[in-house]
Design a protein around this motif. Structure first.
Motif, mmCIF file in Angstrom:
data_model
loop_
_atom_site.group_PDB
_atom_site.id
_atom_site.type_symbol
_atom_site.label_atom_id
_atom_site.label_comp_id
_atom_site.label_asym_id
_atom_site.label_seq_id
_atom_site.Cartn_x
_atom_site.Cartn_y
_atom_site.Cartn_z
ATOM 1 N N ASN A 101 -7.230 -43.203 32.386
ATOM 2 C CA ASN A 101 -7.133 -44.078 33.409
ATOM 3 C C ASN A 101 -5.679 -42.953 34.446
ATOM 4 O O ASN A 101 -5.459 -43.037 35.646
ATOM 5 C CB ASN A 101 -7.095 -45.554 33.498
ATOM 6 N N GLU A 105 -5.842 -41.301 37.666
ATOM 7 C CA GLU A 105 -5.086 -41.558 39.317
ATOM 8 C C GLU A 105 -4.297 -40.218 39.206
ATOM 9 O O GLU A 105 -4.180 -40.395 41.360
ATOM 10 C CB GLU A 105 -4.690 -42.468 38.961
ATOM 11 N N SER A 131 -14.909 -42.609 30.394
ATOM 12 C CA SER A 131 -15.220 -44.352 31.692
ATOM 13 C C SER A 131 -13.156 -44.292 32.003
ATOM 14 O O SER A 131 -13.474 -44.017 33.209
ATOM 15 C CB SER A 131 -15.366 -44.978 30.405
ATOM 16 N N SER A 132 -12.431 -43.640 31.546
ATOM 17 C CA SER A 132 -10.861 -44.124 31.914
ATOM 18 C C SER A 132 -10.400 -43.768 33.235
ATOM 19 O O SER A 132 -10.186 -43.421 33.842
ATOM 20 C CB SER A 132 -10.197 -44.423 30.374
ATOM 21 N N ASN A 135 -12.933 -44.059 36.039
ATOM 22 C CA ASN A 135 -12.466 -45.104 36.956
ATOM 23 C C ASN A 135 -10.777 -44.702 37.334
ATOM 24 O O ASN A 135 -10.494 -44.935 38.572
ATOM 25 C CB ASN A 135 -12.049 -46.195 35.951
ATOM 26 N N GLU A 138 -11.034 -42.754 40.554
ATOM 27 C CA GLU A 138 -12.209 -43.031 41.532
ATOM 28 C C GLU A 138 -11.255 -44.090 42.648
ATOM 29 O O GLU A 138 -10.872 -44.644 43.158
ATOM 30 C CB GLU A 138 -13.421 -44.115 41.205
ATOM 31 N N LYS A 139 -9.843 -44.598 42.016
ATOM 32 C CA LYS A 139 -8.807 -45.332 42.688
ATOM 33 C C LYS A 139 -9.119 -44.853 43.661
ATOM 34 O O LYS A 139 -7.512 -43.788 44.617
ATOM 35 C CB LYS A 139 -7.394 -45.038 41.767
ATOM 36 N N ASP A 273 -16.613 -46.435 26.989
ATOM 37 C CA ASP A 273 -15.970 -47.930 27.309
ATOM 38 C C ASP A 273 -17.203 -48.290 26.626
ATOM 39 O O ASP A 273 -18.446 -48.046 26.988
ATOM 40 C CB ASP A 273 -15.440 -48.502 28.598
ATOM 41 N N GLN A 364 -20.100 -42.301 36.830
ATOM 42 C CA GLN A 364 -20.477 -43.165 35.738
ATOM 43 C C GLN A 364 -20.581 -41.493 34.152
ATOM 44 O O GLN A 364 -20.720 -40.593 35.068
ATOM 45 C CB GLN A 364 -22.022 -43.447 35.781
#
Length: 377
Positions: A101, A105, A131-132, A135, A138-139, A273, A364
């Motif tokens: 994640n 970012e 998945s992380s 995420n 997409e922040k 996830d 996804q």
């Protein structure tokens, strides 16, 4: 858009699919067998044959070029964008204590935002939580920017994957390719063709992508019970029997491949996830079902296009390749029939595919799908 494609199987000479011409500052996509990409003389040979700056390397579970699926090969697609442009950024998951994640970012912050139209991700595939990673990417992302891509592969060995930008391929790399330009048209789709079977159960204990319990029972024990004699062939057998996971509050399921099993704590590590309270079922597939799924994906990707695609990037799952075996090229042919025989196709068999659900914009992580990215200027 000008494109040159070539492949090299084993020690054979380079085979070109178009006339070999000099390109102006192209994006060069190199997909290949991990053992080959770790050889210094192979990388040197690629650089000599394609003396360009922006070379992206990724290891695979099979290379897609034109209508061919090759093993133990190198496939190269060099793309000169004439009306649009690209930027490539890279980072390594090992710099983030394997926090995908945080890596996602940081990578998105690096990429220029003006006129950004699409992001293509090429990620380490062995221990990055896809998945992380999504995420993180997409922040704060602009809702008009779409994301597709895939997790690198290592045939059915699952030992390690390698990737790089400009440098020699290495472990842990995650690459982000940004495509820019008003005239750029990018469409995409993802579809499987696998069929759920057996009772629908509930995930009762999980952390991120590690699944511990289903219906209060040890996940691995329950999974082995369903596999029967095939449990002796784990973890490879899990590629043929993935999980259909529907998170709580969601209507659309995602497919999750099992990457690793732990006999000590009876857990299973999946490619993405698996939230607690998700509904879960086993899945199976037929060759015809998988080929039909590729056709559906291609038809979705073509559905609302204004212009004909000039390039198709295909990312398909290693599990599909294992099921189809000698008939694996049938799913590539289904795609070609739908998008047009003159569209250059490149891509690879992966450990995970990235794309929005059909009709959606939020990306996804998928497993066991055929995922397409169609690009034109």
């Amino acid at each position: 858009m000008k494109i040159i494609q070539a492949s090299k199987i084993g020690t054979q000479n380079w085979k070109y699919f178009q006339e070999k011409i000099i390109l102006n500052n192209p994006l060069v996509l190199v997909f290949g067998n991990r053992y080959l990409l770790e050889k210094e003389e192979v990388i040197k040979g690629i650089r000599e044959e394609f003396p360009y700056e922006h070379i992206v390397f990724g290891s695979t579970a099979g290379e897609i070029l034109c209508c061919n699926v090759n093993d133990n090969s190198i496939s190269v697609t060099a793309i000169e964008l004439e009306k649009s442009s690209f930027v490539v950024e890279r980072d390594n998951i090992l710099n983030y204590d394997k926090n995908a994640n945080a890596l996602g970012e940081a990578l998105y912050k690096k990429i220029p935002k003006d006129n950004l139209k699409h992001l293509f991700v090429l990620s380490e595939g062995s221990f990055v939580n896809g998945s992380s990673l999504i995420n993180g990417l997409e922040k704060g992302i602009d809702s008009l920017v779409s994301i597709t891509g895939g997790m690198c592969g290592d045939d059915a060995r699952f030992e390690k994957t390698v990737a790089s930008y400009k440098e020699d391929p290495k472990e842990g790399e995650v690459l982000l390719i940004g495509f820019y330009g008003e005239s750029l048209e990018v469409s995409y789709a993802s579809f499987g063709g696998w069929i759920p079977f057996g009772p629908e159960r509930v995930i009762t204990k999980a952390e991120a992508n590690v699944l511990y319990e289903i219906d209060g029972q040890p996940a691995l024990d329950l999974y082995k019970k369903y596999l029967g004699d095939k449990a002796k062939e784990l973890p490879q057998a899990s590629l043929l029997y993935p999980l259909n996971v529907t998170p709580e509050g969601k209507s659309a399921p995602v497919v999750r491949t099992i990457l690793k099993i732990n006999n000590d704590d009876h857990s299973m590590t999946l490619a993405g996830d698996v939230p607690v309270n998700s509904k879960v079922q086993l899945m199976m597939a037929s060759v015809d079902g998988i080929a039909g799924g590729a056709q559906v994906a291609a038809e979705f990707a073509m559905k609302d296009r204004v212009n004909a695609p000039e390039l198709a990037i295909l990312v398909s799952c290693i599990g599909r390749k294992l099921v189809m075996d000698q008939r694996v090229e049938e799913e590539i042919e289904e795609v070609r029939d739908a998008i047009g025989s003159k569209v250059p196709m490149t891509g690879f068999y992966s450990y995970g595919e990235m794309a929005p659900f059909n009709g959606s914009t939020a990306c996804q992580l998928h497993n066991q799908t055929m995922t397409l990215t169609l690009i034109s200027e």
